[in-house]
Design a protein around this motif. Structure first.
Motif, PDB file in Angstrom:
ATOM      1  N   LYS A  14       0.668  -1.257  -0.123  1.00 13.88           N
ATOM      2  CA  LYS A  14      -0.038   0.000  -0.007  1.00 13.88           C
ATOM      3  C   LYS A  14       0.935   1.249   0.139  1.00 13.88           C
ATOM      4  O   LYS A  14       1.889   1.279   0.448  1.00 13.88           O
ATOM      5  N   ARG A  15       0.378   2.246  -0.727  1.00 13.42           N
ATOM      6  CA  ARG A  15       0.941   3.663  -0.656  1.00 13.42           C
ATOM      7  C   ARG A  15      -0.065   4.520  -0.466  1.00 13.42           C
ATOM      8  O   ARG A  15      -1.336   4.462  -0.603  1.00 13.42           O
ATOM      9  N   PHE A  16       0.568   5.781  -0.046  1.00 14.57           N
ATOM     10  CA  PHE A  16      -0.480   6.941   0.321  1.00 14.57           C
ATOM     11  C   PHE A  16      -0.111   8.180  -0.371  1.00 14.57           C
ATOM     12  O   PHE A  16       1.251   8.409  -0.505  1.00 14.57           O
ATOM     13  N   ILE A  17      -0.853   8.762  -1.080  1.00 25.44           N
ATOM     14  CA  ILE A  17      -0.691   9.965  -1.465  1.00 25.44           C
ATOM     15  C   ILE A  17      -1.307  10.845  -0.440  1.00 25.44           C
ATOM     16  O   ILE A  17      -2.622  10.831   0.155  1.00 25.44           O
ATOM     17  N   TYR A  18      -0.508  11.993   0.060  1.00 23.48           N
ATOM     18  CA  TYR A  18      -1.017  12.754   1.223  1.00 23.48           C
ATOM     19  C   TYR A  18      -0.821  14.370   0.863  1.00 23.48           C
ATOM     20  O   TYR A  18       0.114  14.805  -0.161  1.00 23.48           O
ATOM     21  N   ILE A  19      -1.588  15.255   1.491  1.00 22.67           N
ATOM     22  CA  ILE A  19      -1.377  16.722   1.408  1.00 22.67           C
ATOM     23  C   ILE A  19      -1.287  17.181   2.894  1.00 22.67           C
ATOM     24  O   ILE A  19      -2.190  16.767   3.640  1.00 22.67           O
ATOM     25  N   ILE A  20      -0.203  17.745   3.109  1.00 24.60           N
ATOM     26  CA  ILE A  20       0.083  18.394   4.268  1.00 24.60           C
ATOM     27  C   ILE A  20       0.434  20.065   4.434  1.00 24.60           C
ATOM     28  O   ILE A  20       0.625  20.262   3.247  1.00 24.60           O
ATOM     29  N   THR A  21      -0.159  20.576   5.424  1.00 25.21           N
ATOM     30  CA  THR A  21       0.002  21.879   5.258  1.00 25.21           C
ATOM     31  C   THR A  21       0.535  22.510   6.614  1.00 25.21           C
ATOM     32  O   THR A  21       0.767  22.016   7.664  1.00 25.21           O
ATOM     33  N   ASP A  22       0.721  24.073   6.490  1.00 21.96           N
ATOM     34  CA  ASP A  22       1.057  24.610   7.709  1.00 21.96           C
ATOM     35  C   ASP A  22      -0.112  24.831   8.579  1.00 21.96           C
ATOM     36  O   ASP A  22      -1.364  24.978   7.979  1.00 21.96           O
ATOM     37  N   ARG A  23      -0.012  25.741   9.609  1.00 22.90           N
ATOM     38  CA  ARG A  23      -1.035  26.017  10.376  1.00 22.90           C
ATOM     39  C   ARG A  23      -1.974  27.082   9.938  1.00 22.90           C
ATOM     40  O   ARG A  23      -3.051  27.218  10.380  1.00 22.90           O
ATOM     41  N   ASN A  24      -1.210  27.866   8.816  1.00 22.51           N
ATOM     42  CA  ASN A  24      -2.142  29.174   8.414  1.00 22.51           C
ATOM     43  C   ASN A  24      -2.790  28.686   6.990  1.00 22.51           C
ATOM     44  O   ASN A  24      -3.269  29.530   6.215  1.00 22.51           O
ATOM     45  N   ARG A  25      -2.423  27.394   6.527  1.00 27.43           N
ATOM     46  CA  ARG A  25      -3.026  26.790   5.446  1.00 27.43           C
ATOM     47  C   ARG A  25      -2.465  27.748   4.219  1.00 27.43           C
ATOM     48  O   ARG A  25      -2.910  27.745   3.075  1.00 27.43           O
ATOM     49  N   ASN A  26      -1.170  28.055   4.495  1.00 29.71           N
ATOM     50  CA  ASN A  26      -0.491  28.805   2.972  1.00 29.71           C
ATOM     51  C   ASN A  26       0.140  27.965   1.906  1.00 29.71           C
ATOM     52  O   ASN A  26       0.055  28.210   0.938  1.00 29.71           O
ATOM     53  N   ASN A  27       0.744  26.860   2.463  1.00 25.32           N
ATOM     54  CA  ASN A  27       1.434  25.842   1.776  1.00 25.32           C
ATOM     55  C   ASN A  27       0.610  24.521   1.780  1.00 25.32           C
ATOM     56  O   ASN A  27       0.321  24.229   2.799  1.00 25.32           O
ATOM     57  N   LEU A  28       0.587  24.128   0.554  1.00 24.06           N
ATOM     58  CA  LEU A  28       0.161  22.722   0.405  1.00 24.06           C
ATOM     59  C   LEU A  28       1.227  21.958  -0.034  1.00 24.06           C
ATOM     60  O   LEU A  28       1.560  22.008  -1.302  1.00 24.06           O
ATOM     61  N   HIS A  29       1.671  20.759   0.475  1.00 31.09           N
ATOM     62  CA  HIS A  29       2.431  19.992   0.100  1.00 31.09           C
ATOM     63  C   HIS A  29       2.130  18.629  -0.325  1.00 31.09           C
ATOM     64  O   HIS A  29       1.456  18.160   0.483  1.00 31.09           O
ATOM     65  N   VAL A  30       2.285  18.097  -1.454  1.00 32.35           N
ATOM     66  CA  VAL A  30       1.974  16.804  -1.754  1.00 32.35           C
ATOM     67  C   VAL A  30       2.908  15.721  -1.865  1.00 32.35           C
ATOM     68  O   VAL A  30       4.191  16.156  -2.221  1.00 32.35           O
ATOM     69  N   GLY A  31       2.875  14.661  -1.129  1.00 30.79           N
ATOM     70  CA  GLY A  31       3.986  13.565  -1.011  1.00 30.79           C
ATOM     71  C   GLY A  31       3.270  12.302  -0.999  1.00 30.79           C
ATOM     72  O   GLY A  31       2.094  11.980  -1.428  1.00 30.79           O
ATOM     73  N   LEU A  32       4.154  11.319  -1.355  1.00 26.95           N
ATOM     74  CA  LEU A  32       3.740   9.834  -1.394  1.00 26.95           C
ATOM     75  C   LEU A  32       4.694   8.969  -0.666  1.00 26.95           C
ATOM     76  O   LEU A  32       6.067   9.289  -0.414  1.00 26.95           O
ATOM     77  N   CYS A  33       4.045   8.181   0.113  1.00 28.00           N
ATOM     78  CA  CYS A  33       4.603   7.231   1.092  1.00 28.00           C
ATOM     79  C   CYS A  33       4.034   5.865   1.414  1.00 28.00           C
ATOM     80  O   CYS A  33       3.150   5.663   0.934  1.00 28.00           O
ATOM     81  N   SER A  34       4.889   5.203   2.052  1.00 27.17           N
ATOM     82  CA  SER A  34       4.446   3.877   2.370  1.00 27.17           C
ATOM     83  C   SER A  34       3.816   3.615   3.675  1.00 27.17           C
ATOM     84  O   SER A  34       3.143   2.766   4.035  1.00 27.17           O
ATOM     85  N   ASP A  35       4.357   4.415   4.689  1.00 21.31           N
ATOM     86  CA  ASP A  35       4.039   4.625   6.065  1.00 21.31           C
ATOM     87  C   ASP A  35       3.587   5.912   6.444  1.00 21.31           C
ATOM     88  O   ASP A  35       4.427   6.788   6.764  1.00 21.31           O
ATOM     89  N   LEU A  36       2.239   6.316   6.410  1.00 23.92           N
ATOM     90  CA  LEU A  36       1.765   7.752   6.526  1.00 23.92           C
ATOM     91  C   LEU A  36       2.211   8.013   7.977  1.00 23.92           C
ATOM     92  O   LEU A  36       2.712   9.325   8.146  1.00 23.92           O
ATOM     93  N   LEU A  37       1.960   7.228   9.224  1.00 25.73           N
ATOM     94  CA  LEU A  37       2.486   7.779  10.530  1.00 25.73           C
ATOM     95  C   LEU A  37       3.989   8.238  10.440  1.00 25.73           C
ATOM     96  O   LEU A  37       4.135   9.196  11.181  1.00 25.73           O
ATOM     97  N   LYS A  38       4.666   7.293   9.946  1.00 30.63           N
ATOM     98  CA  LYS A  38       6.078   7.589  10.007  1.00 30.63           C
ATOM     99  C   LYS A  38       6.581   8.810   9.460  1.00 30.63           C
ATOM    100  O   LYS A  38       7.253   9.637   9.866  1.00 30.63           O
TER     101      LYS A  38
END
Length: 118
Positions: free
Chosen positions: A2-26
């Motif tokens: 399994k792989r995860f596509i994720y979007i992570i942001t800062d507290r003000n929602r100014n930046n949206l970063h897209v990533g790909l990983c196999s362990d989302l919690l890590k």
């Protein structure tokens, strides 16, 4: 795998970063441990707002390439239906992983036999 596509942001929602990983919690833990890796401390990425679980590595890579090319409004269109308040989804993931890793609450049969014999 399994792989995860994720979007992570800062507290003000100014930046949206897209990533790909196999362990989302890590991966989220990595962002917490390295807060100034991508941006300065004012813009640290620490809020997981969106993720997709994909079973095939090839499909995950294709989806990652597609989502990475999205404009900010397109990414927001993905996030808002599933997370309208942009809350941090890490809390729910930590809770779920805790449930999966919990040992059985009921004592085993052999433990009950030993107790009854004593």
């Amino acid at each position: 795998m399994k792989r995860f596509i994720y979007i992570i942001t800062d507290r003000n929602r100014n930046n949206l970063h897209v990533g790909l990983c196999s362990d989302l919690l890590k991966t989220v833990k990595f962002y917490e441990d390295m807060p100034t890796l991508f941006f300065d401390s004012a813009k640290q990425l620490n809020r997981l707002v969106y993720f997709e679980e994909i079973n095939s590595e090839e499909m995950a890579m294709e989806r990652f390439k597609t989502v990475s090319t999205f404009t900010r409004p397109q990414k927001e269109k993905m996030i808002r239906p599933v997370n309208p308040n942009w809350i941090d989804l890490t809390i729910g993931l930590n809770f779920e992983s805790g449930l999966r890793n919990k040992t059985q609450l009921r004592p085993s049969v052999s433990a009950r036999r030993n107790f009854a014999i004593s």
